[in-house]
Write a protein that holds these residues in place. Structure first.
Motif, PDB file in Angstrom:
ATOM      1  N   PRO A 137      -5.506   8.787  -1.862  1.00 40.44           N
ATOM      2  CA  PRO A 137      -4.201   8.503  -1.273  1.00 40.44           C
ATOM      3  C   PRO A 137      -3.907   9.436  -0.098  1.00 40.44           C
ATOM      4  N   ARG A 138      -3.123   8.913   0.858  1.00 43.47           N
ATOM      5  CA  ARG A 138      -2.862   9.651   2.104  1.00 43.47           C
ATOM      6  C   ARG A 138      -1.359   9.820   2.288  1.00 43.47           C
TER       7      ARG A 138
ATOM      8  N   ASP B 259       0.813  -1.220   0.000  1.00 44.71           N
ATOM      9  CA  ASP B 259       0.000   0.000   0.000  1.00 44.71           C
ATOM     10  C   ASP B 259       0.843   1.265   0.000  1.00 44.71           C
ATOM     11  N   LEU B 260       2.171   1.125  -0.149  1.00 45.08           N
ATOM     12  CA  LEU B 260       3.060   2.281  -0.075  1.00 45.08           C
ATOM     13  C   LEU B 260       3.489   2.743  -1.457  1.00 45.08           C
ATOM     14  N   LEU B 261       3.332   4.037  -1.701  1.00 49.50           N
ATOM     15  CA  LEU B 261       3.811   4.674  -2.918  1.00 49.50           C
ATOM     16  C   LEU B 261       4.894   5.668  -2.519  1.00 49.50           C
ATOM     17  N   ILE B 262       5.990   5.651  -3.271  1.00 50.23           N
ATOM     18  CA  ILE B 262       7.130   6.510  -2.960  1.00 50.23           C
ATOM     19  C   ILE B 262       7.430   7.398  -4.159  1.00 50.23           C
ATOM     20  N   LEU B 263       7.690   8.677  -3.878  1.00 52.85           N
ATOM     21  CA  LEU B 263       8.018   9.656  -4.905  1.00 52.85           C
ATOM     22  C   LEU B 263       9.421  10.205  -4.687  1.00 52.85           C
ATOM     23  N   SER B 264      10.160  10.388  -5.789  1.00 49.01           N
ATOM     24  CA  SER B 264      11.469  11.032  -5.760  1.00 49.01           C
ATOM     25  C   SER B 264      11.317  12.528  -6.019  1.00 49.01           C
ATOM     26  N   ILE B 265      11.857  13.342  -5.112  1.00 43.13           N
ATOM     27  CA  ILE B 265      11.813  14.801  -5.269  1.00 43.13           C
ATOM     28  C   ILE B 265      13.231  15.313  -5.454  1.00 43.13           C
TER      29      ILE B 265
ATOM     30  N   LEU C 296      12.561  12.021  -0.432  1.00 39.74           N
ATOM     31  CA  LEU C 296      11.496  11.067  -0.740  1.00 39.74           C
ATOM     32  C   LEU C 296      10.222  11.429   0.002  1.00 39.74           C
ATOM     33  N   ARG C 297       9.077  11.303  -0.682  1.00 45.05           N
ATOM     34  CA  ARG C 297       7.760  11.400  -0.040  1.00 45.05           C
ATOM     35  C   ARG C 297       7.092  10.039  -0.088  1.00 45.05           C
ATOM     36  N   ILE C 298       6.338   9.729   0.961  1.00 45.14           N
ATOM     37  CA  ILE C 298       5.717   8.413   1.100  1.00 45.14           C
ATOM     38  C   ILE C 298       4.212   8.578   1.276  1.00 45.14           C
ATOM     39  N   PHE C 299       3.444   7.774   0.550  1.00 49.10           N
ATOM     40  CA  PHE C 299       1.990   7.818   0.600  1.00 49.10           C
ATOM     41  C   PHE C 299       1.429   6.424   0.861  1.00 49.10           C
ATOM     42  N   ASP C 300       0.272   6.392   1.507  1.00 49.04           N
ATOM     43  CA  ASP C 300      -0.523   5.178   1.645  1.00 49.04           C
ATOM     44  C   ASP C 300      -1.612   5.241   0.576  1.00 49.04           C
TER      45      ASP C 300
END
Length: 407
Positions: A112-113, A74-80, A101-105
């Motif tokens: 998404p949270r 359930d984890l989505l990770i974004l590169s900033i 990195l930002r992390i979302f559920d």
């Protein structure tokens, strides 16, 4: 314009607030019947249960270059890779003191949270997941240092490793900053990697570190060891990305000559530059065998160079699909490492405004090719060819291109 064996099945245009020329579509990840698409403005989730009619499920406004995306559970990770005012999505550019990195559920795909974030030196241009039972290790790739920057002071290591505990992702932290080349010492000059592809089943990773290609032993994911470092100063300018073949006996490295903004697919640029290099892995060492570049000349206003791609899972063959910006999407066979050849393609022609355009990433997933087009949105393609037809029998539950799995 397309080859006879490739069909353009569907297109989902970018929509507000991600529909401006500066709202660049970036990388892709897949899980079950969903595609996740990064964008400089945030990310979007699409339902691809019917690939011929993808449907937007949600868009999350969370500005930051690159916003490359991966998915695990359930984890989505974004590169900033852009200094921002803080880790939250609404932080703005502010004092420009944070990137990473930002992390979302994303358990609820429609909503998404935001869970948390980890600041990393020089941000995160791309990232690579190396899963374990209790934690998700994330290899962070970023250029640097920049001596005058608040977020990217020297020295800067090639690799930073973030640990994301699966039962408490909000407590993610930097676990290691391995010094892979201590003999080089610290420097105020550019270091870091552009992209790393891990193959956990093989305990291997291949890193494209701007000026070099690096083969790593990742048996201990927080303590990678250098097996080999290679360079090609005559032909490669920016070592951009890497792809293993299925049995990890080959590695394809790509050269992003001109940084993706230049028209390098023309008669004035050698066929070995802005191209792919095919290396065989022999007795644990990489040996150069050949180069591949799309054979179709592009016009002077079309940015075109080798970019993101993935294997098409054909047992017994080595076949890739790859994006080439305005050069489109190319399907090519490197089973004969010394004589790779294109077997299919899709391209649109020049983007009318002259802006940065074309396919950023093109990946094969469960019978179809998905292309994240910088300006045009999400494309779905299908290849009908005897060479690639066996791939339609291979089904994946998820797919993150920088974390390879055998098929």
């Amino acid at each position: 314009m397309t080859s006879d064996n490739v069909t353009h099945v569907a297109n989902v245009p970018k929509t507000a607030p991600f529909d401006g020329e500066d709202d660049v579509n970036t990388d892709l990840a897949f899980q079950e019947n969903y595609a996740y698409v990064g964008n400089f403005g945030g990310f979007a989730i699409y339902d691809i249960s019917d690939p011929t009619e993808p449907k937007a499920v949600s868009q999350v406004a969370c500005p930051g270059q690159q916003n490359d995306v991966t998915i695990h559970g359930d984890l989505l990770i974004l590169s900033i890779d852009e200094p921002r005012g803080g880790p939250e999505c609404d932080s703005g550019s502010g004092d420009r003191s944070w990137e990473g990195l930002r992390i979302f559920d994303v358990a609820d795909k429609a909503s998404p949270r935001y869970v948390g974030a980890v600041q990393t030196d020089c941000g995160s241009h791309t990232h690579t997941m190396v899963p374990s039972e209790e934690s998700l290790y994330v290899y962070v790739s970023s250029p640097g240092p920049e001596p005058e920057s608040q977020t990217c002071a020297p020295p800067h290591e090639l690799l930073q490793i973030v640990e994301v505990p699966l039962d408490s992702p909000e407590s993610a932290r930097i676990a290691a900053k391995p010094n892979l080349f201590p003999e080089l010492g610290s420097s105020d000059y550019s270091s870091g990697c552009h992209d790393i592809t891990a193959y956990p089943e093989k305990d291997l990773a291949a890193a494209a570190c701007f000026g070099d290609g690096v083969l790593l032993d990742i048996a201990d994911p927080v303590d990678p060891k250098v097996i080999q470092r290679i360079s090609d100063k005559q032909n490669f300018q920016i070592w951009h990305s890497a792809t293993f073949n299925n049995d990890a006996t080959k590695v394809v490295f790509g050269d992003e000559l001109g940084g993706g903004t230049q028209p390098t697919c023309d008669r004035n640029t050698p066929r070995t530059k802005g191209a792919d290099a095919v290396y065989d892995l022999v007795d644990g060492q990489l040996q150069l065998r050949g180069y591949f570049k799309i054979p179709r000349e592009q016009q002077g206003e079309e940015n075109c160079v080798a970019h993101n791609g993935s294997l098409i899972p054909v047992p017994g063959k080595d076949i890739m699909v790859q994006s080439w910006y305005q050069g489109g999407v190319s399907i090519w066979d490197f089973t004969d490492s010394a004589n790779p050849k294109e077997i299919g393609y899709f391209e649109r022609g020049p983007f009318e405004s002259g802006a940065l355009a074309g396919s950023w990433s093109a990946y094969y997933y469960n019978g179809y090719i998905y292309s994240s087009d910088i300006q045009e949105g999400l494309d779905v393609l299908e290849i009908d060819d005897p060479l690639t037809d066996p791939a339609k029998q291979v089904k994946m539950d998820d797919f993150n291109v920088q974390t390879q799995k055998s098929y």
